[in-house]
Design a protein around this motif. Structure first.
Motif, mmCIF file in Angstrom:
data_model
loop_
_atom_site.group_PDB
_atom_site.id
_atom_site.type_symbol
_atom_site.label_atom_id
_atom_site.label_comp_id
_atom_site.label_asym_id
_atom_site.label_seq_id
_atom_site.Cartn_x
_atom_site.Cartn_y
_atom_site.Cartn_z
ATOM 1 N N GLU A 32 36.709 43.045 41.128
ATOM 2 C CA GLU A 32 36.356 41.867 40.331
ATOM 3 C C GLU A 32 35.718 40.770 41.167
ATOM 4 O O GLU A 32 35.883 40.714 42.383
ATOM 5 N N GLN A 34 35.602 36.633 40.601
ATOM 6 C CA GLN A 34 36.029 35.508 39.761
ATOM 7 C C GLN A 34 34.961 34.443 39.607
ATOM 8 O O GLN A 34 34.965 33.699 38.630
ATOM 9 N N GLU A 61 36.015 32.400 36.593
ATOM 10 C CA GLU A 61 37.448 32.604 36.351
ATOM 11 C C GLU A 61 37.708 33.374 35.059
ATOM 12 O O GLU A 61 38.721 33.163 34.395
ATOM 13 N N SER A 93 31.141 35.630 36.031
ATOM 14 C CA SER A 93 32.266 36.378 36.577
ATOM 15 C C SER A 93 32.353 37.715 35.854
ATOM 16 O O SER A 93 31.822 37.880 34.762
ATOM 17 N N ARG A 95 34.813 41.753 35.849
ATOM 18 C CA ARG A 95 35.868 42.590 36.420
ATOM 19 C C ARG A 95 35.859 43.954 35.744
ATOM 20 O O ARG A 95 35.425 44.085 34.601
#
Length: 148
Positions: A32, A34, A61, A93, A95
């Motif tokens: 990931e 952020q 985030e 971001s 992930r």
């Protein structure tokens, strides 16, 4: 890096570019990120997913609108936005989406934005929110507590 992260290496791979059509600064990730701005990028405007499913977010985030990114090329924002009425021209971001044990999955629905108002916790599939007592046809905010 912990053992779980090392096990995930190779299962997930994404390459991001700062400009559309795979131009400009680029970086590969297996874990990931952020906040892409902490890596010296201003934004992500094109993506190539090589392994695993990922979720990209509008803001750092893991905040804001989410976009599911499956294996393939995303040269411009239309490729990840699809027919969605909500579009953002960049992601900040992202992930990997890891498989979850759904017996441990839990989400909380909120009546208002920003996790405010009446809330309802779910741990199972529900074919109809209204049938279980949710009064609205919309869910303004959701918090995933565990699982997927």
């Amino acid at each position: 890096m912990n053992t779980q992260q090392m096990e995930q290496m190779g299962k997930f791979k994404i390459t991001v570019w700062e400009e559309e059509n795979f131009q400009g600064k680029r970086c590969e990730f297996m874990l990931e990120c952020q906040n892409i701005m902490e890596r010296g990028f201003n934004k992500i405007r094109s993506i190539k997913v090589e392994n695993g499913p990922w979720v990209g977010y509008e803001y750092p985030e893991f905040q804001g609108q989410q976009f599911i990114l499956e294996k393939g090329d995303y040269p411009r924002y239309e490729a990840w936005s699809g027919n969605s009425s909500y579009r953002t021209e960049h992601l900040l971001s992202f992930r990997p989406i890891k498989c979850a044990n759904h017996s441990d999955s839990k989400v909380t629905l909120y009546e208002c934005e920003d996790f405010q108002g009446r809330k309802f916790e779910l741990c199972d599939d529900y074919p109809s929110l209204q049938a279980m007592g949710w009064c609205s046809k919309e869910v303004p905010s959701i918090k995933v507590n565990s699982g997927a």
